[in-house]
Motif scaffolding. Structure first.
Motif, PDB file in Angstrom:
ATOM      1  N   THR A 148      -5.319   5.087   3.446  1.00 48.02           N
ATOM      2  CA  THR A 148      -4.530   5.191   2.703  1.00 48.02           C
ATOM      3  C   THR A 148      -4.868   5.552   1.265  1.00 48.02           C
ATOM      4  O   THR A 148      -4.625   6.564   0.631  1.00 48.02           O
ATOM      5  N   VAL A 151      -8.819  -3.207  12.475  1.00 53.45           N
ATOM      6  CA  VAL A 151      -8.046  -1.963  12.634  1.00 53.45           C
ATOM      7  C   VAL A 151      -7.010  -1.841  11.323  1.00 53.45           C
ATOM      8  O   VAL A 151      -7.059  -0.459  10.734  1.00 53.45           O
ATOM      9  N   LEU A 152      -6.980  -2.419  11.068  1.00 57.54           N
ATOM     10  CA  LEU A 152      -5.825  -2.922   9.724  1.00 57.54           C
ATOM     11  C   LEU A 152      -6.379  -2.215   8.556  1.00 57.54           C
ATOM     12  O   LEU A 152      -5.957  -1.731   7.964  1.00 57.54           O
ATOM     13  N   PHE A 160       5.046  11.827   4.261  1.00 59.78           N
ATOM     14  CA  PHE A 160       4.478  12.006   5.155  1.00 59.78           C
ATOM     15  C   PHE A 160       3.939  10.536   5.483  1.00 59.78           C
ATOM     16  O   PHE A 160       4.522   9.297   6.316  1.00 59.78           O
ATOM     17  N   GLN A 165      -3.864  -0.522  25.040  1.00 60.80           N
ATOM     18  CA  GLN A 165      -3.009  -0.806  25.100  1.00 60.80           C
ATOM     19  C   GLN A 165      -2.937  -1.093  26.743  1.00 60.80           C
ATOM     20  O   GLN A 165      -2.906  -1.495  27.375  1.00 60.80           O
ATOM     21  N   TYR A 203      -7.911  -5.859  15.760  1.00 63.28           N
ATOM     22  CA  TYR A 203      -6.729  -5.857  15.146  1.00 63.28           C
ATOM     23  C   TYR A 203      -6.855  -5.852  13.278  1.00 63.28           C
ATOM     24  O   TYR A 203      -6.315  -4.848  12.931  1.00 63.28           O
ATOM     25  N   ASP A 204      -7.385  -7.404  13.215  1.00 62.56           N
ATOM     26  CA  ASP A 204      -7.581  -6.322  11.768  1.00 62.56           C
ATOM     27  C   ASP A 204      -8.730  -5.008  11.588  1.00 62.56           C
ATOM     28  O   ASP A 204      -8.428  -5.402  10.204  1.00 62.56           O
ATOM     29  N   ALA A 241      -4.568  11.705   5.655  1.00 61.43           N
ATOM     30  CA  ALA A 241      -3.079  11.304   6.029  1.00 61.43           C
ATOM     31  C   ALA A 241      -2.602  11.962   7.820  1.00 61.43           C
ATOM     32  O   ALA A 241      -2.499  10.586   8.789  1.00 61.43           O
ATOM     33  N   ILE A 242      -2.953  12.679   8.301  1.00 62.27           N
ATOM     34  CA  ILE A 242      -2.492  12.743   9.891  1.00 62.27           C
ATOM     35  C   ILE A 242      -3.369  12.075  10.144  1.00 62.27           C
ATOM     36  O   ILE A 242      -2.988  11.918  11.316  1.00 62.27           O
ATOM     37  N   ASP A 291       1.018  -1.171   0.146  1.00 58.23           N
ATOM     38  CA  ASP A 291      -0.289   0.361  -0.137  1.00 58.23           C
ATOM     39  C   ASP A 291       0.722   1.968   0.129  1.00 58.23           C
ATOM     40  O   ASP A 291       0.998   2.135  -0.358  1.00 58.23           O
ATOM     41  N   ASN A 333      -7.124   1.052   8.541  1.00 59.37           N
ATOM     42  CA  ASN A 333      -5.678   2.186   7.974  1.00 59.37           C
ATOM     43  C   ASN A 333      -5.436   1.676   6.388  1.00 59.37           C
ATOM     44  O   ASN A 333      -5.492   3.292   5.845  1.00 59.37           O
ATOM     45  N   VAL A 334      -5.825   0.631   6.165  1.00 52.75           N
ATOM     46  CA  VAL A 334      -5.538   0.684   4.729  1.00 52.75           C
ATOM     47  C   VAL A 334      -6.705   1.280   3.631  1.00 52.75           C
ATOM     48  O   VAL A 334      -6.050   2.087   2.538  1.00 52.75           O
ATOM     49  N   THR A 348      -4.588   5.815  14.034  1.00 50.55           N
ATOM     50  CA  THR A 348      -4.284   4.598  14.618  1.00 50.55           C
ATOM     51  C   THR A 348      -3.604   4.689  15.728  1.00 50.55           C
ATOM     52  O   THR A 348      -3.709   3.629  16.871  1.00 50.55           O
ATOM     53  N   ILE A 349      -2.588   5.568  15.881  1.00 54.14           N
ATOM     54  CA  ILE A 349      -1.383   5.200  17.337  1.00 54.14           C
ATOM     55  C   ILE A 349      -2.766   5.649  17.880  1.00 54.14           C
ATOM     56  O   ILE A 349      -2.078   5.004  19.260  1.00 54.14           O
ATOM     57  N   PHE A 374      -3.043   8.493  10.985  1.00 53.28           N
ATOM     58  CA  PHE A 374      -2.216   7.971  11.725  1.00 53.28           C
ATOM     59  C   PHE A 374      -1.885   8.412  12.790  1.00 53.28           C
ATOM     60  O   PHE A 374      -2.129   7.243  13.479  1.00 53.28           O
ATOM     61  N   LEU A 402       0.823  -1.806  15.342  1.00 52.24           N
ATOM     62  CA  LEU A 402      -0.174  -2.693  15.024  1.00 52.24           C
ATOM     63  C   LEU A 402       0.844  -4.143  15.646  1.00 52.24           C
ATOM     64  O   LEU A 402      -0.218  -4.808  16.320  1.00 52.24           O
ATOM     65  N   LEU A 418      -4.555   1.952  19.553  1.00 52.39           N
ATOM     66  CA  LEU A 418      -3.970   1.313  19.457  1.00 52.39           C
ATOM     67  C   LEU A 418      -3.303   1.577  20.942  1.00 52.39           C
ATOM     68  O   LEU A 418      -3.066   0.840  22.029  1.00 52.39           O
TER      69      LEU A 418
END
Lengths: 106, 84
Positions: free
Chosen positions: B38, B30-31, A74, B79, B27-28, B64-65, A44, B34-35, B71-72, B68, A86, B75
């Motif tokens: 993008t 969240v992944l 970025f 956690q 987690y799948d 984009a910002i 990706d 994320n994809v 996601t962080i 990111f 992750l 997580l």
């Protein structure tokens, strides 16, 4: 000169779209969480980099291409970082990696 | 050219939505999100070229910002149970 630039940007955008589709198929088809992270982290990132580079070649050099370059840099930094975080979170939470034939070959 | 690229990227995002809905763990999901984020950044840049409005690039950068940081932050919340 203009035609050459359009052709180069078309090739870059087509390659990037190919990589993005491959990454999407990989995220759907791979059997495990850690293997799914592989297309999401690499395919990706490179796909969007190629598409935005194609747009940058199409544009020429001005403020818009500088903005595109900022977006590319970025995402090249941020997307693998997010994928790494992750993977670490999933490993800490105890997600087991996928093994091919469990209890069959041994 | 840009229309075809935008269509292909939308179809790829529609493929990833399957993983976001079905994914066995959180987690799948969240992944997958994320994809999709993008892909959305690339799609915003392409839409800016289709309608010839370069201001969409600013929206793409902000997206984009946000992608990111979301996601962080998710997580870290998952956690540690907090965002302190």
């Amino acid at each position: 000169m203009d035609i050459i630039r359009t052709i180069i940007s078309g090739i870059l955008i087509a390659t990037g779209c190919f990589l993005i589709v491959i990454a999407a198929i990989g995220v759907v088809r791979f059997p495990d969480f850690y293997t799914r992270m592989h297309p999401a982290g690499k395919g990706d990132t490179l796909g969007q980099g190629l598409v935005l580079t194609g747009l940058m070649v199409y544009e020429g050099f001005d403020l818009i291409s500088v903005k595109l370059l900022i977006i590319i840099i970025f995402i090249f930094i941020a997307n693998p970082t997010a994928t790494h975080a992750l993977a670490k979170a999933a490993y800490v939470a105890g997600v087991k990696p996928w093994v091919k034939d469990e209890g069959d070959g041994k | 050219m840009f229309n075809i690229a935008a269509t292909v990227i939308v179809l790829a995002a529609a493929l990833v939505i399957y993983r976001a809905i079905k994914g066995p763990r959180i987690y799948d999901r969240v992944l997958a999100v994320n994809v999709i984020g993008t892909k959305t950044v690339v799609l915003l840049a392409l839409i800016g070229y289709i309608y010839e409005r370069p201001h969409f690039l600013d929206i793409a950068l902000v997206y984009a910002i946000i992608n990111f940081i979301a996601t962080i932050a998710f997580l870290k919340y998952r956690q540690t149970g907090g965002l302190d």
